[in-house]
Motif scaffolding. Structure first.
Motif, mmCIF file in Angstrom:
data_model
loop_
_atom_site.group_PDB
_atom_site.id
_atom_site.type_symbol
_atom_site.label_atom_id
_atom_site.label_comp_id
_atom_site.label_asym_id
_atom_site.label_seq_id
_atom_site.Cartn_x
_atom_site.Cartn_y
_atom_site.Cartn_z
ATOM 1 N N LEU A 255 -12.576 -5.963 17.866
ATOM 2 C CA LEU A 255 -12.793 -5.592 19.265
ATOM 3 C C LEU A 255 -12.035 -4.329 19.666
ATOM 4 O O LEU A 255 -12.626 -3.393 20.210
ATOM 5 N N ALA A 256 -10.741 -4.296 19.430
ATOM 6 C CA ALA A 256 -9.917 -3.205 19.951
ATOM 7 C C ALA A 256 -9.825 -2.017 18.996
ATOM 8 O O ALA A 256 -10.129 -0.879 19.370
ATOM 9 N N ASP A 257 -9.412 -2.266 17.760
ATOM 10 C CA ASP A 257 -9.206 -1.161 16.821
ATOM 11 C C ASP A 257 -10.495 -0.375 16.585
ATOM 12 O O ASP A 257 -10.499 0.864 16.551
ATOM 13 N N ARG A 258 -11.580 -1.107 16.422
ATOM 14 C CA ARG A 258 -12.876 -0.459 16.184
ATOM 15 C C ARG A 258 -13.281 0.429 17.353
ATOM 16 O O ARG A 258 -13.798 1.534 17.162
ATOM 17 N N LEU A 259 -13.017 -0.033 18.569
ATOM 18 C CA LEU A 259 -13.384 0.747 19.748
ATOM 19 C C LEU A 259 -12.511 1.990 19.879
ATOM 20 O O LEU A 259 -13.000 3.064 20.254
ATOM 21 N N VAL A 260 -11.226 1.872 19.566
ATOM 22 C CA VAL A 260 -10.342 3.038 19.605
ATOM 23 C C VAL A 260 -10.843 4.118 18.643
ATOM 24 O O VAL A 260 -10.932 5.303 19.002
ATOM 25 N N LEU A 261 -11.194 3.709 17.443
ATOM 26 C CA LEU A 261 -11.692 4.681 16.451
ATOM 27 C C LEU A 261 -13.004 5.314 16.908
ATOM 28 O O LEU A 261 -13.219 6.518 16.711
ATOM 29 N N THR A 262 -13.872 4.521 17.519
ATOM 30 C CA THR A 262 -15.143 5.053 18.006
ATOM 31 C C THR A 262 -14.919 6.110 19.081
ATOM 32 O O THR A 262 -15.514 7.199 19.041
ATOM 33 N N LEU A 263 -14.057 5.824 20.047
ATOM 34 C CA LEU A 263 -13.807 6.770 21.131
ATOM 35 C C LEU A 263 -13.233 8.082 20.608
ATOM 36 O O LEU A 263 -13.607 9.166 21.083
ATOM 37 N N ILE A 264 -12.323 7.981 19.651
ATOM 38 C CA ILE A 264 -11.688 9.195 19.118
ATOM 39 C C ILE A 264 -12.643 9.961 18.217
ATOM 40 O O ILE A 264 -12.829 11.179 18.368
ATOM 41 N N ASN A 265 -13.270 9.281 17.268
ATOM 42 C CA ASN A 265 -14.112 9.957 16.289
ATOM 43 C C ASN A 265 -15.369 10.552 16.900
ATOM 44 O O ASN A 265 -15.896 11.558 16.412
ATOM 45 N N ARG A 266 -15.877 9.942 17.969
ATOM 46 C CA ARG A 266 -17.048 10.494 18.656
ATOM 47 C C ARG A 266 -16.669 11.483 19.756
ATOM 48 O O ARG A 266 -17.526 11.952 20.499
ATOM 49 N N LYS A 267 -15.380 11.752 19.867
ATOM 50 C CA LYS A 267 -14.846 12.717 20.825
ATOM 51 C C LYS A 267 -15.183 12.345 22.272
ATOM 52 O O LYS A 267 -15.350 13.217 23.130
ATOM 53 N N GLN A 268 -15.258 11.019 22.509
ATOM 54 C CA GLN A 268 -15.441 10.551 23.884
ATOM 55 C C GLN A 268 -14.128 10.583 24.653
ATOM 56 O O GLN A 268 -14.116 10.505 25.882
ATOM 57 N N ILE A 269 -13.039 10.674 23.926
ATOM 58 C CA ILE A 269 -11.723 10.815 24.526
ATOM 59 C C ILE A 269 -11.079 12.045 23.908
ATOM 60 O O ILE A 269 -11.238 12.299 22.705
ATOM 61 N N ARG A 270 -10.382 12.843 24.720
ATOM 62 C CA ARG A 270 -9.866 14.132 24.263
ATOM 63 C C ARG A 270 -8.339 14.182 24.392
ATOM 64 O O ARG A 270 -7.758 13.433 25.186
ATOM 65 N N PRO A 271 -7.707 15.083 23.653
ATOM 66 C CA PRO A 271 -6.243 15.200 23.757
ATOM 67 C C PRO A 271 -5.764 15.456 25.180
ATOM 68 O O PRO A 271 -4.726 14.949 25.593
ATOM 69 N N GLU A 272 -6.538 16.216 25.950
ATOM 70 C CA GLU A 272 -6.118 16.544 27.322
ATOM 71 C C GLU A 272 -6.282 15.375 28.285
ATOM 72 O O GLU A 272 -5.928 15.495 29.473
ATOM 73 N N ASP A 273 -6.804 14.246 27.804
ATOM 74 C CA ASP A 273 -6.938 13.060 28.650
ATOM 75 C C ASP A 273 -5.639 12.268 28.754
ATOM 76 O O ASP A 273 -5.596 11.236 29.440
ATOM 77 N N PHE A 274 -4.586 12.755 28.095
ATOM 78 C CA PHE A 274 -3.305 12.050 28.083
ATOM 79 C C PHE A 274 -2.220 12.925 28.700
ATOM 80 O O PHE A 274 -2.323 14.147 28.718
ATOM 81 N N ARG A 275 -1.181 12.277 29.190
ATOM 82 C CA ARG A 275 -0.011 12.992 29.701
ATOM 83 C C ARG A 275 1.243 12.397 29.062
ATOM 84 O O ARG A 275 1.272 11.228 28.716
ATOM 85 N N ARG A 276 2.263 13.211 28.924
ATOM 86 C CA ARG A 276 3.527 12.762 28.329
ATOM 87 C C ARG A 276 4.607 12.693 29.395
ATOM 88 O O ARG A 276 4.827 13.655 30.126
ATOM 89 N N GLU A 277 5.274 11.551 29.489
ATOM 90 C CA GLU A 277 6.350 11.360 30.449
ATOM 91 C C GLU A 277 7.670 11.891 29.876
ATOM 92 O O GLU A 277 7.789 12.155 28.674
ATOM 93 N N GLU A 278 8.656 12.034 30.740
ATOM 94 C CA GLU A 278 9.973 12.489 30.286
ATOM 95 C C GLU A 278 10.581 11.532 29.272
ATOM 96 O O GLU A 278 11.347 11.934 28.397
ATOM 97 N N SER A 279 10.246 10.262 29.369
ATOM 98 C CA SER A 279 10.769 9.255 28.443
ATOM 99 C C SER A 279 10.161 9.368 27.057
ATOM 100 O O SER A 279 10.619 8.716 26.119
ATOM 101 N N GLY A 280 9.107 10.191 26.922
ATOM 102 C CA GLY A 280 8.394 10.303 25.651
ATOM 103 C C GLY A 280 7.126 9.480 25.609
ATOM 104 O O GLY A 280 6.322 9.612 24.677
ATOM 105 N N ALA A 281 6.935 8.617 26.605
ATOM 106 C CA ALA A 281 5.737 7.776 26.645
ATOM 107 C C ALA A 281 4.499 8.637 26.836
ATOM 108 O O ALA A 281 4.498 9.590 27.624
ATOM 109 N N VAL A 282 3.443 8.299 26.123
ATOM 110 C CA VAL A 282 2.154 8.977 26.261
ATOM 111 C C VAL A 282 1.210 8.036 26.988
ATOM 112 O O VAL A 282 0.998 6.899 26.550
ATOM 113 N N LEU A 283 0.616 8.517 28.102
ATOM 114 C CA LEU A 283 -0.207 7.679 28.960
ATOM 115 C C LEU A 283 -1.550 8.338 29.223
ATOM 116 O O LEU A 283 -1.664 9.563 29.225
ATOM 117 N N LEU A 284 -2.564 7.521 29.452
ATOM 118 C CA LEU A 284 -3.853 8.037 29.872
ATOM 119 C C LEU A 284 -3.767 8.538 31.308
ATOM 120 O O LEU A 284 -3.100 7.940 32.150
#
Length: 343
Positions: A255-284
């Protein structure tokens, strides 16, 4: 069936949910943004700084609609749900079984066999679909190692031994997970699981979908009368839904891992869709959150033939099907718990 209904996700900060008749009304900046009849809702997930009236919570509880509150990173905070349904004798048997370490190990073994088998299926699927991809030798070696671990885990042993084999299997699987990512951007390089907080976009997606899956599995456990807090592999810890975490183990690769790979490999999600916090956390970011949730809802509507029940059902029904099979086993209707195996 209630389990087939959609989950209502609230992702815009500052939203206010309240009851009006038999509907959930969503307000933002004094304006109505959505009105949903309660009988069409299977669950509510609120992300970030939004709120809900007490009357709305009470209506959801009466209708068997669980409400989960998450941080904007997807980390679980609290859950509101009504009275647990089902026969108290079922829950008493669940508690007795959980207190018996040997019998707990029997259930845990079935779950882990499915988890490792489904991780291996994910690797084999990649090999079939991408025979010329870089790193396929690593994937083949990891698949072979998982097969060996499957043979080991079939043997009767203690819970601690089972956890040791699970840890090795997880390290093997995630050790080649980066090979499965075909997106050319270095932003999606995966070097290992990081949690609380996730430190890269891949981990951010994995953690978010694992949280959504936990929500669905907890609701399924409650629907069949099981106590989601008392697990067999995951032992009791205040605030931890041990049984939900048990059952989601076998479902994560499919359910989860397969969907993550699909979104990334099909470029439905992009690097600029994330932000990095001061703590180092990466968030959508807020808008990509909606795309990720939409993909989750669509994935749950896909159909699959359950390998044991031999019935076609929406993927979103799998948590309920597995909770039902476990309940049947605990009641003595089935000799063993039959986990979900990805074919």
């Amino acid at each position: 069936m209630k389990q087939l209904l959609n989950t209502l996700f609230i992702v815009t900060p500052g939203s206010w949910l309240h009851k009006e008749g038999e509907t959930i009304r969503v307000m933002l900046d004094g304006q109505e943004r959505l009105r949903v009849p309660i009988h069409t809702v299977g669950g509510v997930v609120v992300l970030g700084l939004s709120s809900m009236s007490a009357e709305c919570m009470a209506m959801c509880a009466r209708q068997g609609v669980a409400v989960s509150f998450l941080t904007d990173t997807g980390r679980f905070q609290a859950r509101v749900e009504g009275e647990t349904s089902g026969n108290v004798l079922l829950r008493r048997e669940q508690y007795r079984r959980a207190d018996d370490l040997e019998r707990s190990a029997d259930v845990a073994r079935s779950i882990l066999m499915a988890k490792i088998g489904n991780c291996r299926a994910a690797l084999q699927r990649f090999q079939r679909n991408n025979p010329n991809a870089a790193g396929t030798e690593q994937v083949q070696a990891a698949s072979a190692r998982l097969q060996c671990l499957l043979q080991d885990i079939r043997q009767p042993q203690s819970l601690d031994s089972l956890r040791g084999l699970e840890g090795e299997a997880a390290a093997t699987y995630f050790g080649v997970f980066n090979v499965l990512i075909l997106h050319p951007s270095t932003a999606f390089v995966f070097s290992g699981r990081t949690r609380r907080p996730p430190l890269d976009p891949v981990n951010a997606l994995l953690s978010f979908y694992y949280t959504l899956l936990t929500h669905d599995v907890r609701a399924a456990c409650s629907a069949v009368g099981l106590d989601a807090q008392v697990g067999f592999l995951h032992r009791d810890r205040p605030g931890r839904p041990g049984l939900a975490l048990d059952l989601m183990e076998e479902l994560r690769p499919y359910l989860a891992d397969r969907l993550v790979l699909t979104l990334i490999n099909r470029k439905q999600i992009r690097p600029e869709d994330f932000r990095r916090e001061e703590s180092g956390a990466v968030l959508l970011k807020d808008e990509p959150h909606k795309e990720v949730i939409r993909a989750w809802q669509e994935r749950k509507r896909d159909e699959v033939v359950h390998p044991f029940l031999e019935e076609k059902m929406p993927v979103g029904m799998l948590p309920f099907a597995q909770a039902l099979l476990l309940a049947r086993h605990l009641r003595g209707d089935m000799e063993a718990y039959v986990p979900f195996l990805w074919r």
